[in-house]
Design a protein around this motif. Structure first.
Motif, PDB file in Angstrom:
ATOM      1  N   ALA A 128       0.811  -1.229   0.000  1.00  0.00           N
ATOM      2  CA  ALA A 128       0.000   0.000   0.000  1.00  0.00           C
ATOM      3  C   ALA A 128       0.839   1.271   0.000  1.00  0.00           C
ATOM      4  N   GLY A 129       2.158   1.146  -0.052  1.00  0.00           N
ATOM      5  CA  GLY A 129       3.008   2.332  -0.008  1.00  0.00           C
ATOM      6  C   GLY A 129       3.197   2.972  -1.370  1.00  0.00           C
ATOM      7  N   TYR A 130       4.186   3.870  -1.468  1.00  0.00           N
ATOM      8  CA  TYR A 130       4.454   4.565  -2.745  1.00  0.00           C
ATOM      9  C   TYR A 130       5.950   4.845  -2.849  1.00  0.00           C
ATOM     10  N   PRO A 131       6.500   5.063  -4.041  1.00  0.00           N
ATOM     11  CA  PRO A 131       5.793   5.230  -5.317  1.00  0.00           C
ATOM     12  C   PRO A 131       5.683   3.948  -6.138  1.00  0.00           C
ATOM     13  N   PHE A 132       6.342   2.839  -5.719  1.00  0.00           N
ATOM     14  CA  PHE A 132       6.391   1.638  -6.542  1.00  0.00           C
ATOM     15  C   PHE A 132       5.378   0.566  -6.126  1.00  0.00           C
ATOM     16  N   HIS A 133       4.764   0.716  -4.952  1.00  0.00           N
ATOM     17  CA  HIS A 133       3.822  -0.276  -4.411  1.00  0.00           C
ATOM     18  C   HIS A 133       4.480  -1.662  -4.329  1.00  0.00           C
ATOM     19  N   LEU A 134       5.709  -1.675  -3.833  1.00  0.00           N
ATOM     20  CA  LEU A 134       6.397  -2.934  -3.606  1.00  0.00           C
ATOM     21  C   LEU A 134       5.743  -3.678  -2.441  1.00  0.00           C
ATOM     22  N   LYS A 135       5.887  -4.994  -2.437  1.00  0.00           N
ATOM     23  CA  LYS A 135       5.395  -5.801  -1.322  1.00  0.00           C
ATOM     24  C   LYS A 135       6.575  -6.357  -0.543  1.00  0.00           C
ATOM     25  N   ALA A 136       6.292  -7.032   0.544  1.00  0.00           N
ATOM     26  CA  ALA A 136       7.310  -7.434   1.521  1.00  0.00           C
ATOM     27  C   ALA A 136       8.539  -8.070   0.886  1.00  0.00           C
ATOM     28  N   GLY A 137       8.314  -9.022  -0.037  1.00  0.00           N
ATOM     29  CA  GLY A 137       9.440  -9.744  -0.614  1.00  0.00           C
ATOM     30  C   GLY A 137      10.370  -8.890  -1.435  1.00  0.00           C
ATOM     31  N   ASP A 138       9.911  -7.713  -1.844  1.00  0.00           N
ATOM     32  CA  ASP A 138      10.718  -6.836  -2.682  1.00  0.00           C
ATOM     33  C   ASP A 138      11.272  -5.624  -1.942  1.00  0.00           C
ATOM     34  N   ILE A 139      10.998  -5.520  -0.664  1.00  0.00           N
ATOM     35  CA  ILE A 139      11.492  -4.389   0.127  1.00  0.00           C
ATOM     36  C   ILE A 139      12.685  -4.866   0.947  1.00  0.00           C
ATOM     37  N   PRO A 140      13.880  -4.362   0.658  1.00  0.00           N
ATOM     38  CA  PRO A 140      15.091  -4.857   1.326  1.00  0.00           C
ATOM     39  C   PRO A 140      15.175  -4.427   2.790  1.00  0.00           C
ATOM     40  N   PRO A 141      15.989  -5.122   3.576  1.00  0.00           N
ATOM     41  CA  PRO A 141      16.119  -4.800   5.001  1.00  0.00           C
ATOM     42  C   PRO A 141      16.469  -3.341   5.276  1.00  0.00           C
ATOM     43  N   GLY A 142      17.379  -2.768   4.491  1.00  0.00           N
ATOM     44  CA  GLY A 142      17.759  -1.378   4.723  1.00  0.00           C
ATOM     45  C   GLY A 142      16.602  -0.418   4.549  1.00  0.00           C
ATOM     46  N   SER A 143      15.743  -0.683   3.578  1.00  0.00           N
ATOM     47  CA  SER A 143      14.575   0.170   3.348  1.00  0.00           C
ATOM     48  C   SER A 143      13.559   0.014   4.474  1.00  0.00           C
ATOM     49  N   ARG A 144      13.437  -1.179   5.010  1.00  0.00           N
ATOM     50  CA  ARG A 144      12.531  -1.420   6.145  1.00  0.00           C
ATOM     51  C   ARG A 144      13.010  -0.644   7.374  1.00  0.00           C
ATOM     52  N   ILE A 145      14.313  -0.665   7.578  1.00  0.00           N
ATOM     53  CA  ILE A 145      14.888   0.107   8.684  1.00  0.00           C
ATOM     54  C   ILE A 145      14.617   1.594   8.494  1.00  0.00           C
ATOM     55  N   MET A 146      14.831   2.096   7.268  1.00  0.00           N
ATOM     56  CA  MET A 146      14.627   3.518   7.006  1.00  0.00           C
ATOM     57  C   MET A 146      13.177   3.909   7.241  1.00  0.00           C
ATOM     58  N   ALA A 147      12.246   3.041   6.865  1.00  0.00           N
ATOM     59  CA  ALA A 147      10.824   3.342   7.041  1.00  0.00           C
ATOM     60  C   ALA A 147      10.477   3.512   8.519  1.00  0.00           C
ATOM     61  N   VAL A 148      11.007   2.636   9.361  1.00  0.00           N
ATOM     62  CA  VAL A 148      10.742   2.737  10.804  1.00  0.00           C
ATOM     63  C   VAL A 148      11.438   3.962  11.386  1.00  0.00           C
ATOM     64  N   ALA A 149      12.685   4.207  10.981  1.00  0.00           N
ATOM     65  CA  ALA A 149      13.423   5.369  11.492  1.00  0.00           C
ATOM     66  C   ALA A 149      12.724   6.665  11.117  1.00  0.00           C
ATOM     67  N   ASP A 150      12.226   6.748   9.890  1.00  0.00           N
ATOM     68  CA  ASP A 150      11.526   7.950   9.422  1.00  0.00           C
ATOM     69  C   ASP A 150      10.222   8.161  10.190  1.00  0.00           C
ATOM     70  N   THR A 151       9.459   7.095  10.363  1.00  0.00           N
ATOM     71  CA  THR A 151       8.179   7.202  11.071  1.00  0.00           C
ATOM     72  C   THR A 151       8.394   7.570  12.534  1.00  0.00           C
ATOM     73  N   PHE A 152       9.339   6.912  13.179  1.00  0.00           N
ATOM     74  CA  PHE A 152       9.661   7.159  14.587  1.00  0.00           C
ATOM     75  C   PHE A 152      10.055   8.623  14.796  1.00  0.00           C
ATOM     76  N   THR A 153      10.954   9.117  13.959  1.00  0.00           N
ATOM     77  CA  THR A 153      11.442  10.488  14.099  1.00  0.00           C
ATOM     78  C   THR A 153      10.337  11.503  13.804  1.00  0.00           C
ATOM     79  N   ALA A 154       9.581  11.270  12.734  1.00  0.00           N
ATOM     80  CA  ALA A 154       8.534  12.215  12.343  1.00  0.00           C
ATOM     81  C   ALA A 154       7.451  12.344  13.411  1.00  0.00           C
ATOM     82  N   LEU A 155       7.072  11.242  14.017  1.00  0.00           N
ATOM     83  CA  LEU A 155       6.006  11.277  15.029  1.00  0.00           C
ATOM     84  C   LEU A 155       6.413  12.084  16.259  1.00  0.00           C
ATOM     85  N   LEU A 156       7.708  12.153  16.532  1.00  0.00           N
ATOM     86  CA  LEU A 156       8.188  12.853  17.720  1.00  0.00           C
ATOM     87  C   LEU A 156       8.463  14.338  17.469  1.00  0.00           C
TER      88      LEU A 156
END
Length: 455
Positions: free
Chosen positions: A346-374
């Motif tokens: 459900a994300g953007y811009p490529f609408h990749l699913k779990a198998g196509d999202i690498p570990p580094g990108s998963r880390i960045m997504a959590v880091a971005d969300t964590f920082t933005a919320l605070l």
């Protein structure tokens, strides 16, 4: 989280491969990446940095400047307006040279001056709007001003007179006459003469408005590549993070915080030391594409309309496309650009699913969300640590963010939050220092000779 290699079908991205990695990058690639992104803000500004760089180098070559001077002029041309953070300020620079015209030059120089490979370029940028004043422009506030600054000034004022909606050769005579009339007062006479001779050649005008040619500018200039080590790439990426974030006080500390959290999460997840530095770079650059978003949208005090949200969504695409310019940056680009992809597609811009999202990108997504919320934003206050992790937990349960990264976050929550706060405090201090240059004596000394001289 190990980083084996696998294909990422929708956009040709790849996961990390820990052997045969290139840890040296080209300075010109890095500079062209940030410069071209800055010029995406609007059609009025499109290609301005490229045009100034192209014109300035050609004038310098007409004057037989050394190769080193030409190279520094080229880089300065590509970066000369990076201190103009807002869309409004960038547009105003195209219209006139007001008393405060030097503000963005001082800020731009302050951003670059502590990075050794760009120290001389910073000095060129610092004075690039100083009028010649019949020779008075050799000095500013008691400091020597290089000829390179005056070449950039001339090239900049030529570029702003070009109307992209009109046939170019028909404009040449008017531009030439305008420049000729300001010889001595605004521009170095010798440099004006060189431009006037050069401007008789149609290729110059055809080239400066040719978008395909401008997009290949670094290759066409034929300068020897300048290699950056991984540590130097970290340093210049942090400068770029400042350029990205300092457009608004609401985002002035964002990328630095995201980068610090992402680097620490990568370390806790078993990434190597070099991979962690790559993650730091990716964090600094993850919002690069926001340079193409108008400040009115970024700072809107309220909910975004559907159209505005769609514009916001372009920033990850712009990040991805512009980072493609940098040879050897494929993995870093991957980690930076996919931070809004979701495991359920459900994300953007490529609408990749779990198998196509690498570990580094998963880390960045959590880091971005964590920082933005605070962080405080124009439309809300930061929601606090307890509410932030609760929100991220809900996103994990909904199939949006990675459970393994969230587990690492929760197991090291206090340490990660301390890392974030320390990094963001440093960024906040840097933000204050950068703007403090406008209160220094040099700022007043620069604006004084500009009064009464209008282009």
């Amino acid at each position: 989280m190990k980083s084996g290699r696998r294909s990422c079908r929708p956009c040709g991205l790849t996961h990390m491969k820990r052997i045969h990695m290139n840890y040296r990058f080209d300075l010109f690639d890095m500079i062209y990446c940030i410069s071209s992104t800055c010029d995406l803000i609007s059609n009025e500004i499109a290609d301005h940095h490229n045009q100034v760089a192209f014109l300035a180098v050609n004038i310098a070559r007409e004057l037989d400047f050394t190769v080193e001077q030409q190279r520094n002029i080229f880089i300065a041309g590509l970066l000369h307006d990076i201190g103009a953070f807002s869309t409004k300020e960038r547009r105003e620079l195209l219209l006139s040279e007001a008393d405060d015209i030097h503000d963005h030059a001082l800020i731009g120089a302050s951003l670059l001056e502590n990075f050794e490979p760009l120290k001389n370029v910073a000095e060129i940028i610092r004075y690039h709007h100083l009028p010649w004043g019949n020779g008075a422009g050799r000095l500013a506030g008691g400091r020597s001003v290089s000829p390179e600054s005056h070449v950039i000034h001339l090239a900049d004022r030529v570029a702003v007179q070009i109307d992209p909606k009109r046939e170019i050769i028909g404009q040449a005579d008017i531009i030439r006459e305008n420049i000729r009339s300001l010889s001595g007062r605004l521009f170095v006479p010798e440099f004006v003469d060189a431009f006037l001779e050069l401007s008789k050649r149609e290729y110059l005008w055809f080239s400066v408005i040719n978008k395909p040619l401008m997009s290949r500018l670094p290759d066409l200039m034929n300068f020897t590549a300048i290699g950056l080590s991984l540590d130097e790439t970290v340093s210049i990426s942090e400068i770029f993070a400042n350029i990205i974030d300092f457009r608004s006080p609401f985002t002035a500390r964002h990328s630095i915080g995201v980068a610090a959290v992402a680097e620490k999460l990568a370390e806790l997840s078993g990434f190597t030391e070099k991979e962690c530095k790559m993650m730091l770079i990716a964090g600094y650059l993850h919002d690069l594409g926001k340079l193409a978003i108008d400040n009115d949208i970024l700072e809107k005090n309220g909910a975004l309309s559907e159209e505005e949200y769609n514009i916001i969504k372009t920033h990850t695409f712009h990040t991805y496309r512009t980072l493609q310019v940098i040879k050897g940056f494929e993995v870093i680009n991957n980690w930076a650009s996919l931070h809004h992809e979701k495991l359920n597609g459900a994300g953007y811009p490529f609408h990749l699913k779990a198998g196509d999202i690498p570990p580094g990108s998963r880390i960045m997504a959590v880091a971005d969300t964590f920082t933005a919320l605070l962080e405080d934003r124009p439309y809300r206050r930061g929601i606090g640590l307890k509410n932030a992790v609760a929100t991220i937990g809900e996103m994990v349960d909904s199939g949006l963010l990675c459970p393994a990264v969230f587990k690492t976050l929760m197991a090291n929550l206090e340490e990660l939050d301390a890392v974030r706060m320390a990094a963001q405090e440093r960024a906040g201090n840097r933000y204050e220092l950068i703007h403090a240059v406008l209160a220094e004596p040099l700022a007043a000394a620069l604006s004084a000779p500009a009064r009464g001289i209008q282009n």
